[in-house]
Design an enzyme around this catalytic site. Structure first.
Site, PDB file in Angstrom:
ATOM      1  CB  SER A 179      -0.142  -8.265  -0.991  1.00 45.46           C
ATOM      2  OG  SER A 179      -1.133  -9.065  -0.406  1.00 45.46           O
ATOM      3  CE  LYS A 197      -4.294  -1.416   0.381  1.00 38.55           C
ATOM      4  NZ  LYS A 197      -5.377  -1.199  -0.576  1.00 38.55           N
TER       5      LYS A 197
END
Lengths: 332, 332
Positions: free
Chosen positions: A310, A60
């Site tokens: 991720s 992110k």
């Protein structure tokens, strides 16, 4: 963001390359790891892109940085609604740009998430889930203070930032013809990677991976119709978005293969195997792609598979649960 | 190895560069990671070389590969005595060279270590600690089968292989004037890095780090006299070597600063902080350097410090103990 922006205009290769250039030296180029033991389990070569090693512990930061660095000079701050990875990514990117970040978070968010986001220099606005509308609150703050809203996935610069993962993969995995399994919430990472690979490594194809009960993208890819999930809470907190995005879904529909779905037990076992075999800490929402590679090999094509790990922002208790779950099986 | 080989001849820059060239594309170039939270704890910038992400989960693969790749062509196999990281590093390096590896291990070694080493293709010879002499057994196997013995640290090619960590640091950390904290057992990694930095980044200085009760190198550096440890077993199993090596100690005496010593509690807390802040799995013996940076900052000089996280091969139970230990403190 006023009105509908056609996808082809909103995230083209030029925008992705511009985001990558702004990210150079700011985001980490995360390593592509592997282990003979995981290869043996999956029955093919498994290459793991360790995005849990990114700043703030998840991909992110890339989208946050790309969005912050694209703002006009006079914009003094940003607003983001998130209690998790997006909050931390935006908070750190804002701090490093010398801009204010207001993070809107439910008042029952875990204390560690509140503390971590504050430690990155963000201002927190807590709201009551039962009585307040989060989106209305965000827009009000943005309006009142003249700040820019940074949505978690449906934003061209955010998608272009996440696409830098795909550009790195195209370089790191060279000419490998592989499916690329991507942990999928709103689809910002999946769509970004798909667009980057379309341009730079068309022999690779994105497959989204979601947890059981939150397979909105897999259903929408199969039927063409978006129907939101009914469940609200689950193990994989980072990717429990109710439905794919307005900008992300058309990209995935055009470029991604059928969506994959994994169980919570498979996710916990994948976390434990990443611990023992890769020495990586992966959070549940960041482990769904590895779980699909290890436990659903028959649904995947090719001699190699690429997996995006991720994120790694997981509490101690959940991590211990994962280690104990795998211990019930023989091969950890 | 017949007779005494002077250190200056045995590991010079040419040998180190030759080892690095043979390691290119074989060993991973591990990333240098950091976290604002760790910087705040240590009161300075903390850069962590994540050698736990190396093949087989520790830096030992480098020395194993360097030694294997330096053998004459006719040599069909190698022998190594180790129940841990050296065993796995040598086993994988041998397998990838198409050579046999015989690993000599005590018959009470943990089942997972036996299984992991076998899975890498090695042949295991188990011995009884009470009745058999390990070194004699190794020499006998080497003699009988015509194999080369690969010692864990006192070997010029092994040291030259570990030195590649130092060459990478010199590139990755650029002109930073920093002390480099290195987890130290027999001193192969510490001496290798010290030699590489002497040649390529003389503004950096190695500091060895050991666990309490196993500070043989710190004592020898302070007094010039080698006195073996009396304790035999402890938390940091990878680095419980009784005394510094014949080849490694003169290098450390010439190039390293005073040795640092940490407690087991500090080691466990450092492991938990690497989990939460770096998303890395570090084993106890690989966490002593990080523990020194975080909990003994007053003994370290400079605005930045570099820490080698040398391995990640830790059992579930010990890792859970580390997470629970840190939970007793407030700032995890």
């Amino acid at each position: 963001m006023a009105g509908h922006v056609p996808v082809s205009e909103s995230v083209d290769l030029a925008r992705i390359l511009a985001a990558q250039a702004r990210l150079a030296g700011r985001a980490r180029r995360t390593p592509l790891l592997s282990s003979p033991a995981l290869d043996a389990l999956a029955g093919r070569r498994v290459l793991v892109k360790a995005e849990c090693l990114q700043h703030t512990g998840s991909f992110k930061f890339r989208g946050g940085w790309a969005a912050l660095s694209a703002l006009p000079e006079g914009m003094r701050g940003v607003v983001a609604a998130s209690s998790g990875n997006h909050a931390q990514g935006v908070a750190l990117a804002a701090a490093r740009h010398g801009r204010a970040a207001v993070i809107v978070m439910p008042d029952d968010a875990p204390a560690t998430k509140i503390a971590n986001t504050r430690a990155l220099g963000a201002e927190l606005v807590l709201y009551d889930r039962a009585t307040q509308d989060r989106d209305a609150l965000c827009h009000e703050i943005a309006e009142t203070r003249g700040f820019a809203l940074i949505p978690p996935f449906d934003h061209p610069e955010v998608i272009a930032g996440q696409a830098s993962v795909g550009l790195e993969l195209a370089e790191q995995a060279g000419g490998v013809a592989a499916q690329v399994l991507v942990c999928c919430g709103g689809g910002g990472l999946s769509a970004g990677i798909a667009l980057a690979l379309e341009a730079r490594a068309p022999q690779m194809q994105v497959r989204t991976v979601e947890p059981e009960g939150f397979d909105d993208t897999a259903r929408a890819l199969a039927t063409g119709i978006v129907t939101p999930n009914t469940a609200r809470t689950g193990l994989c907190d980072a990717i429990l978005t109710p439905a794919p995005g307005r900008l992300t879904f058309p990209v995935l529909r055009r470029l991604a293969g059928p969506g994959l779905v994994v169980t919570d037990i498979e996710v916990l076992r994948a976390m434990a195997l990443a611990f023992s075999r890769l020495k990586l800490v992966i959070e549940p929402g960041g482990a769904v792609a590895l779980a699909a590679a290890l436990f659903h090999p028959e649904k995947i094509a090719g001699e190699s598979v690429i997996v995006i790990a991720s994120g790694g922002n997981v509490d101690r208790a959940v991590f211990i649960r994962a280690l104990n779950e795998e211990a019930r099986h023989a091969d950890c």
